[in-house]
Design a protein around this motif. Sequence first.
Motif, PDB file in Angstrom:
ATOM      1  N   LEU A 123       0.582  -6.083  12.405  1.00  0.00           N
ATOM      2  CA  LEU A 123       0.609  -5.802  10.971  1.00  0.00           C
ATOM      3  C   LEU A 123      -0.153  -6.849  10.184  1.00  0.00           C
ATOM      4  O   LEU A 123      -0.076  -8.047  10.490  1.00  0.00           O
ATOM      5  N   ASN A 124      -0.844  -6.402   9.161  1.00  0.00           N
ATOM      6  CA  ASN A 124      -1.519  -7.292   8.236  1.00  0.00           C
ATOM      7  C   ASN A 124      -0.562  -7.498   7.057  1.00  0.00           C
ATOM      8  O   ASN A 124      -0.434  -6.638   6.194  1.00  0.00           O
ATOM      9  N   LEU A 125       0.124  -8.617   7.055  1.00  0.00           N
ATOM     10  CA  LEU A 125       1.157  -8.851   6.033  1.00  0.00           C
ATOM     11  C   LEU A 125       0.573  -8.993   4.628  1.00  0.00           C
ATOM     12  O   LEU A 125       1.229  -8.616   3.651  1.00  0.00           O
ATOM     13  N   ASP A 126      -0.640  -9.515   4.516  1.00  0.00           N
ATOM     14  CA  ASP A 126      -1.254  -9.609   3.192  1.00  0.00           C
ATOM     15  C   ASP A 126      -1.443  -8.207   2.607  1.00  0.00           C
ATOM     16  O   ASP A 126      -1.161  -7.965   1.434  1.00  0.00           O
ATOM     17  N   ARG A 127      -1.921  -7.287   3.437  1.00  0.00           N
ATOM     18  CA  ARG A 127      -2.119  -5.909   2.986  1.00  0.00           C
ATOM     19  C   ARG A 127      -0.775  -5.247   2.677  1.00  0.00           C
ATOM     20  O   ARG A 127      -0.622  -4.552   1.682  1.00  0.00           O
ATOM     21  N   LEU A 128       0.222  -5.491   3.538  1.00  0.00           N
ATOM     22  CA  LEU A 128       1.551  -4.916   3.301  1.00  0.00           C
ATOM     23  C   LEU A 128       2.139  -5.416   1.987  1.00  0.00           C
ATOM     24  O   LEU A 128       2.744  -4.644   1.247  1.00  0.00           O
ATOM     25  N   ALA A 129       1.987  -6.700   1.713  1.00  0.00           N
ATOM     26  CA  ALA A 129       2.529  -7.271   0.478  1.00  0.00           C
ATOM     27  C   ALA A 129       1.911  -6.593  -0.745  1.00  0.00           C
ATOM     28  O   ALA A 129       2.576  -6.415  -1.761  1.00  0.00           O
ATOM     29  N   TYR A 130       0.659  -6.195  -0.614  1.00  0.00           N
ATOM     30  CA  TYR A 130      -0.026  -5.512  -1.707  1.00  0.00           C
ATOM     31  C   TYR A 130       0.456  -4.067  -1.839  1.00  0.00           C
ATOM     32  O   TYR A 130       0.625  -3.552  -2.946  1.00  0.00           O
ATOM     33  N   LYS A 131       0.725  -3.400  -0.696  1.00  0.00           N
ATOM     34  CA  LYS A 131       1.052  -1.972  -0.702  1.00  0.00           C
ATOM     35  C   LYS A 131       2.543  -1.659  -0.849  1.00  0.00           C
ATOM     36  O   LYS A 131       2.903  -0.601  -1.346  1.00  0.00           O
ATOM     37  N   MET A 132       3.399  -2.559  -0.411  1.00  0.00           N
ATOM     38  CA  MET A 132       4.846  -2.291  -0.434  1.00  0.00           C
ATOM     39  C   MET A 132       5.495  -2.914  -1.654  1.00  0.00           C
ATOM     40  O   MET A 132       5.268  -4.079  -1.959  1.00  0.00           O
ATOM     41  N   GLU A 133       6.350  -2.148  -2.304  1.00  0.00           N
ATOM     42  CA  GLU A 133       7.100  -2.674  -3.434  1.00  0.00           C
ATOM     43  C   GLU A 133       8.391  -3.324  -2.940  1.00  0.00           C
ATOM     44  O   GLU A 133       8.954  -2.921  -1.927  1.00  0.00           O
ATOM     45  N   GLY A 134       8.844  -4.313  -3.663  1.00  0.00           N
ATOM     46  CA  GLY A 134      10.147  -4.909  -3.391  1.00  0.00           C
ATOM     47  C   GLY A 134      10.214  -5.811  -2.175  1.00  0.00           C
ATOM     48  O   GLY A 134      11.295  -6.047  -1.653  1.00  0.00           O
ATOM     49  N   VAL A 135       9.081  -6.321  -1.704  1.00  0.00           N
ATOM     50  CA  VAL A 135       9.111  -7.245  -0.573  1.00  0.00           C
ATOM     51  C   VAL A 135       8.882  -8.663  -1.081  1.00  0.00           C
ATOM     52  O   VAL A 135       8.328  -8.871  -2.165  1.00  0.00           O
ATOM     53  N   PRO A 143       6.287 -17.644   7.503  1.00  0.00           N
ATOM     54  CA  PRO A 143       5.269 -16.723   8.023  1.00  0.00           C
ATOM     55  C   PRO A 143       5.650 -15.247   8.014  1.00  0.00           C
ATOM     56  O   PRO A 143       4.816 -14.395   8.296  1.00  0.00           O
ATOM     57  N   GLY A 144       6.880 -14.936   7.665  1.00  0.00           N
ATOM     58  CA  GLY A 144       7.319 -13.547   7.660  1.00  0.00           C
ATOM     59  C   GLY A 144       7.498 -12.995   6.262  1.00  0.00           C
ATOM     60  O   GLY A 144       7.588 -13.728   5.290  1.00  0.00           O
ATOM     61  N   MET A 145       7.560 -11.673   6.213  1.00  0.00           N
ATOM     62  CA  MET A 145       7.806 -10.961   4.968  1.00  0.00           C
ATOM     63  C   MET A 145       9.253 -10.486   4.995  1.00  0.00           C
ATOM     64  O   MET A 145       9.773 -10.159   6.059  1.00  0.00           O
ATOM     65  N   VAL A 146       9.900 -10.434   3.834  1.00  0.00           N
ATOM     66  CA  VAL A 146      11.287  -9.987   3.756  1.00  0.00           C
ATOM     67  C   VAL A 146      11.341  -8.644   3.035  1.00  0.00           C
ATOM     68  O   VAL A 146      10.826  -8.501   1.927  1.00  0.00           O
ATOM     69  N   PHE A 147      11.975  -7.678   3.691  1.00  0.00           N
ATOM     70  CA  PHE A 147      12.204  -6.355   3.128  1.00  0.00           C
ATOM     71  C   PHE A 147      13.711  -6.156   3.079  1.00  0.00           C
ATOM     72  O   PHE A 147      14.396  -6.368   4.081  1.00  0.00           O
ATOM     73  N   ALA A 155      18.650  -7.189   5.426  1.00  0.00           N
ATOM     74  CA  ALA A 155      17.329  -7.773   5.214  1.00  0.00           C
ATOM     75  C   ALA A 155      16.578  -7.685   6.529  1.00  0.00           C
ATOM     76  O   ALA A 155      17.159  -7.892   7.605  1.00  0.00           O
ATOM     77  N   ILE A 156      15.299  -7.357   6.441  1.00  0.00           N
ATOM     78  CA  ILE A 156      14.457  -7.312   7.636  1.00  0.00           C
ATOM     79  C   ILE A 156      13.332  -8.314   7.447  1.00  0.00           C
ATOM     80  O   ILE A 156      12.617  -8.281   6.443  1.00  0.00           O
ATOM     81  N   LEU A 157      13.199  -9.212   8.406  1.00  0.00           N
ATOM     82  CA  LEU A 157      12.051 -10.116   8.436  1.00  0.00           C
ATOM     83  C   LEU A 157      10.958  -9.409   9.214  1.00  0.00           C
ATOM     84  O   LEU A 157      11.198  -8.913  10.322  1.00  0.00           O
ATOM     85  N   ILE A 158       9.769  -9.351   8.647  1.00  0.00           N
ATOM     86  CA  ILE A 158       8.638  -8.659   9.252  1.00  0.00           C
ATOM     87  C   ILE A 158       7.591  -9.702   9.615  1.00  0.00           C
ATOM     88  O   ILE A 158       7.200 -10.513   8.767  1.00  0.00           O
ATOM     89  N   PHE A 159       7.134  -9.676  10.861  1.00  0.00           N
ATOM     90  CA  PHE A 159       6.110 -10.613  11.311  1.00  0.00           C
ATOM     91  C   PHE A 159       4.868  -9.844  11.732  1.00  0.00           C
ATOM     92  O   PHE A 159       4.952  -8.709  12.199  1.00  0.00           O
ATOM     93  N   SER A 160       3.710 -10.457  11.600  1.00  0.00           N
ATOM     94  CA  SER A 160       2.439  -9.790  11.895  1.00  0.00           C
ATOM     95  C   SER A 160       2.337  -9.387  13.362  1.00  0.00           C
ATOM     96  O   SER A 160       1.575  -8.491  13.701  1.00  0.00           O
ATOM     97  N   THR A 161       3.092 -10.018  14.223  1.00  0.00           N
ATOM     98  CA  THR A 161       3.044  -9.749  15.662  1.00  0.00           C
ATOM     99  C   THR A 161       3.742  -8.448  16.051  1.00  0.00           C
ATOM    100  O   THR A 161       3.741  -8.073  17.223  1.00  0.00           O
ATOM    101  N   GLY A 162       4.374  -7.782  15.082  1.00  0.00           N
ATOM    102  CA  GLY A 162       5.123  -6.575  15.417  1.00  0.00           C
ATOM    103  C   GLY A 162       6.554  -6.869  15.794  1.00  0.00           C
ATOM    104  O   GLY A 162       7.277  -6.014  16.307  1.00  0.00           O
ATOM    105  N   ARG A 163       6.982  -8.083  15.512  1.00  0.00           N
ATOM    106  CA  ARG A 163       8.382  -8.446  15.736  1.00  0.00           C
ATOM    107  C   ARG A 163       9.100  -8.417  14.393  1.00  0.00           C
ATOM    108  O   ARG A 163       8.532  -8.744  13.354  1.00  0.00           O
ATOM    109  N   PHE A 164      10.378  -8.042  14.468  1.00  0.00           N
ATOM    110  CA  PHE A 164      11.199  -7.917  13.271  1.00  0.00           C
ATOM    111  C   PHE A 164      12.566  -8.512  13.562  1.00  0.00           C
ATOM    112  O   PHE A 164      13.006  -8.528  14.718  1.00  0.00           O
TER     113      PHE A 164
END
Length: 194
Positions: A123-135, A143-147, A155-164
């Motif tokens: 996953l490209n977290l920079d792109r996700l941060a732009y496209k997803m609301e509320g993260v 290094p992770g994104m929080v959803f 809460a889900i931690l999202i990592f670019s490696t495909g691990r959550f």
Amino acid sequence: MQTTPDTTVESLTKIEITVENIVASINLHCRIPLERVAALSDNAEYNPEQFPGLVFRIQEPKTANLLFGTGKAVCTGGKSLDDVKAAVGKVKESLAGFNVKFEGEPDIEVVNLVASVKTDLELNLDRLAYKMEGVEYEPEQFPGMVFRTVKPKAAILIFSTGRFVVAGTRNIEDARVVFDMLLEKLRDIGEINP
């Protein structure tokens, strides 16, 4: 020359969900002589000046059990409800050796389950941060994104490696539901194939 925007759509073929930790609240229905247990147990740590609870460690299943004089306890480290029940049984067995009298069977309530999820996504977290609301995404701090989800609350931690990492649910079924909600969101914004 025409350039293609960075909109790679991933295909998800593998999902492995593993329970990493369960935190359970327990009522042992007894009074616990913390000072005596601490003085006579090799696997107990007690410093009432810093914290009113006694830490009672068990090797199998590997858990840390926080005991209070009121008979309330918190068990952490189990990877299943069976682990928690086994740990509670061992705590009761140890306390019985101190002539602790129980006024009923223990009440056990899971208050937090943490599960890791391994996928084959990148996953490209920079792109996700732009496209997803509320993260929440602060790559300079973490290094992770929080959803976050509301129902079930997690809460889900999202990592670019495909691990959550899914945290905050009370059972594995809710962890799966929450993760499926995230996958649906990723499909809706075109990050993974339907």
